[in-house]
Structure formats: C-alpha cells, structure tokens
Scaffold this motif. Structure first.
Motif, short mmCIF file in Angstrom:
data_model
loop_
_atom_site.label_atom_id
_atom_site.label_comp_id
_atom_site.label_asym_id
_atom_site.label_seq_id
_atom_site.Cartn_x
_atom_site.Cartn_y
_atom_site.Cartn_z
N ASN A 1 0.81 -1.21 0.00
CA ASN A 1 0.00 0.00 0.00
C ASN A 1 0.85 1.27 0.00
OD1 ASN A 1 -2.46 -1.45 -0.04
ND2 ASN A 1 -2.10 -1.97 2.09
N TRP A 2 2.12 1.16 0.43
CA TRP A 2 3.01 2.31 0.36
C TRP A 2 3.27 2.69 -1.09
CZ3 TRP A 2 7.49 1.33 4.35
CH2 TRP A 2 6.96 1.25 5.63
N LEU A 3 3.25 1.70 -1.97
CA LEU A 3 3.52 1.96 -3.38
C LEU A 3 2.32 2.60 -4.07
CD1 LEU A 3 5.46 -1.29 -4.32
CD2 LEU A 3 6.35 0.87 -3.39
N LEU A 4 1.13 2.38 -3.51
CA LEU A 4 -0.08 3.01 -4.03
C LEU A 4 -0.33 4.35 -3.35
CD1 LEU A 4 -2.44 -0.11 -4.02
CD2 LEU A 4 -1.25 0.88 -5.98
N ARG A 5 0.35 4.55 -2.21
CA ARG A 5 0.19 5.74 -1.38
C ARG A 5 -1.24 5.86 -0.85
NH1 ARG A 5 4.98 8.23 0.12
NH2 ARG A 5 3.83 10.15 0.31
N VAL A 6 -1.75 4.73 -0.34
CA VAL A 6 -3.06 4.72 0.30
C VAL A 6 -2.93 4.09 1.68
CG1 VAL A 6 -4.32 4.55 -1.89
CG2 VAL A 6 -3.77 2.46 -0.64
N ILE A 7 -3.86 4.43 2.55
CA ILE A 7 -3.97 3.79 3.85
C ILE A 7 -4.99 2.68 3.68
CG2 ILE A 7 -4.59 4.10 6.27
CD1 ILE A 7 -3.99 7.11 5.90
N ALA A 8 -4.60 1.45 4.00
CA ALA A 8 -5.51 0.32 3.82
C ALA A 8 -5.31 -0.70 4.93
CB ALA A 8 -5.27 -0.32 2.45
N VAL A 9 -6.35 -1.44 5.22
CA VAL A 9 -6.31 -2.50 6.23
C VAL A 9 -6.68 -3.83 5.60
CG1 VAL A 9 -6.82 -0.93 8.15
CG2 VAL A 9 -8.70 -2.06 6.95
N THR A 10 -6.24 -4.88 6.22
CA THR A 10 -6.54 -6.22 5.73
C THR A 10 -8.03 -6.50 5.90
OG1 THR A 10 -4.37 -6.91 6.52
CG2 THR A 10 -5.92 -8.66 5.90
N GLY A 11 -8.69 -6.85 4.80
CA GLY A 11 -10.09 -7.25 4.85
C GLY A 11 -10.22 -8.76 4.88
N ARG A 12 -9.32 -9.43 4.16
CA ARG A 12 -9.35 -10.88 4.09
C ARG A 12 -7.96 -11.37 3.73
NH1 ARG A 12 -13.86 -13.75 3.70
NH2 ARG A 12 -13.63 -15.94 3.31
N LEU A 13 -7.54 -12.46 4.33
CA LEU A 13 -6.24 -13.07 4.06
C LEU A 13 -6.44 -14.57 4.01
CD1 LEU A 13 -3.09 -12.69 3.84
CD2 LEU A 13 -3.05 -13.08 6.30
N GLU A 14 -6.13 -15.16 2.88
CA GLU A 14 -6.23 -16.61 2.74
C GLU A 14 -4.82 -17.16 2.53
OE1 GLU A 14 -8.07 -19.61 -0.50
OE2 GLU A 14 -9.49 -18.21 0.41
N THR A 15 -4.41 -18.05 3.43
CA THR A 15 -3.03 -18.53 3.45
C THR A 15 -2.99 -20.03 3.18
OG1 THR A 15 -2.53 -16.85 5.09
CG2 THR A 15 -0.92 -18.61 4.84
N ASP A 16 -2.04 -20.44 2.34
CA ASP A 16 -1.77 -21.85 2.06
C ASP A 16 -0.40 -22.18 2.62
OD1 ASP A 16 -4.15 -22.32 0.54
OD2 ASP A 16 -3.19 -21.31 -1.16
N TYR A 17 -0.33 -23.27 3.37
CA TYR A 17 0.93 -23.74 3.95
C TYR A 17 1.36 -24.97 3.15
CZ TYR A 17 -0.69 -20.72 7.67
OH TYR A 17 -1.14 -19.64 8.40
N LEU A 18 2.49 -24.86 2.47
CA LEU A 18 2.92 -25.91 1.56
C LEU A 18 4.04 -26.78 2.11
CD1 LEU A 18 2.84 -23.66 -1.59
CD2 LEU A 18 1.08 -25.22 -0.79
N ARG A 19 4.85 -26.24 3.02
CA ARG A 19 5.91 -27.03 3.64
C ARG A 19 6.32 -26.38 4.95
NH1 ARG A 19 10.38 -28.29 0.25
NH2 ARG A 19 8.87 -28.34 -1.43
N PRO A 20 6.84 -27.17 5.89
CA PRO A 20 7.26 -26.61 7.17
C PRO A 20 8.43 -25.64 7.01
CG PRO A 20 7.62 -29.00 7.10
CD PRO A 20 7.06 -28.60 5.79
#
Length: 194
Positions: free
Chosen positions: A94-113
C-alpha cells in the motif's frame, strides 16, 4: 485458482494497479512504519523485524529470519507467524499506491514446514484495484528468491481514512503517535494495516 475464495477474485471491472509517482524507488528499504508494529517494528523484541523493499511496478520483497520465539511445533515456525509475515508484506504494498488500507481478508496456504533459523524470502504484488478494494498476492520461499515455496497468500485490503485508527486504536498509543514531532514518522505510523 480452483478452491480459492471468490471474495479474493477481482471483479470484471477491476483495474490494473498504478504505482504512485511519489512511491519509494525500486530497491529502497521501506523501513518500519511504526516502531511497535509486531511485523516490522524495531521496538518489538519478539516481533518479526521484517524488512521490506520496494520492487518494480506494484511489488515488494521482504525477508525475515524465523527465531525460536516464532515457533509453534518444536523447531518449526508457527503458522500464525507465517501468516503475519505474509500479511505484513502484503500491507507494505500500500506504500507503493500511497493509500492507507487495512486487511479485509487473508487466505493462506501452507505448503511445507519452515524450520527455526530459516530466512523466509517473501514477494508480493498488487494484482487489481476496484474502488476501495485492493487485491494482492504473496509467496514465501525458504532460503532465497529461488528457494522452495513454503507459504503463499491472497489478500483483499480495504482503503480507509486515518480516522479508522483514531476511532479504533487504544487512546494512549494514538496520542503518542499523533504527538510524534517528526511529521514523516507521525504519518507513517498510520500507513500500513493495524
């Protein structure tokens, strides 16, 4: 993207992201936005101390070393810490867009330890923008930019005004951040997701 959440799929009328002309230059270290941030703050003894650099376009790279304080199972990084590293890296976009933003949704995949002592190399990019919604993706690799993929995430950030932090943050931290005499540090405290 089979099996992915449709809330993370940009709508048909979404536009390509545009890097702000005043964004940090490619290769520039972004630094901590707030010294007490668990993801990037230098005053967090058990934080990630994640360091992000601006990339080309609307991309960033980041690194952090998994320490003993970050483990879940013996000798392995906690999944929540890995999600935090992805979230922090994605938030830096968001620093590159120069906007203030918050996480609305985060989907994470864990593929290896990810073992303690590992350097996790993260890459993130904004893929689309639709109104106040910012769609982005990230990947975390073990040991370097060509290392095996350990984690990846898709995210939706929502652009907000600074009032979001003032109205919802703990008053003593908000007062301290607003009283910061350095205008740049004061503004940066509110630049990345809480």
């Amino acid at each position: 993207m089979s099996g992915r959440n449709t809330a993370l799929t940009p709508p048909a009328d979404a536009t390509a992201p545009v890097r702000h002309p005043d964004a940090p230059a490619p290769g520039e270290l972004l630094g901590a936005h707030y010294e007490h941030c668990f993801g990037c703050g230098e005053d967090q003894p058990h934080g990630l101390h994640l360091e992000s650099r601006a990339g080309e376009g609307v991309r960033v790279t980041a690194e952090f070393t998994v320490k003993a304080a970050h483990q879940g199972a013996p000798g392995l990084a906690h999944g929540g810490v890995l999600a935090t590293a992805l979230d922090e890296t994605l938030g830096s976009l968001n620093w590159l867009l120069r906007v203030i933003a918050v996480t609305g949704r985060l989907e994470t995949d864990y593929l290896r330890p990810v073992p303690v002592g590992t350097v996790l190399y993260l890459e993130a990019e904004v893929t689309a923008v639709a109104g106040r919604k910012i769609y982005s993706t990230a990947v975390g690799r073990i040991g370097g930019p060509e290392g095996p993929v350990a984690v990846r995430a898709d995210a939706l950030f929502i652009e907000v005004k600074v009032d979001h932090f003032i109205e919802n943050g703990r008053p003593e931290e908000i007062r301290a951040a607003m009283a910061e005499p350095d205008q740049v540090r004061r503004a940066r405290a509110f630049e990345v997701n809480p």
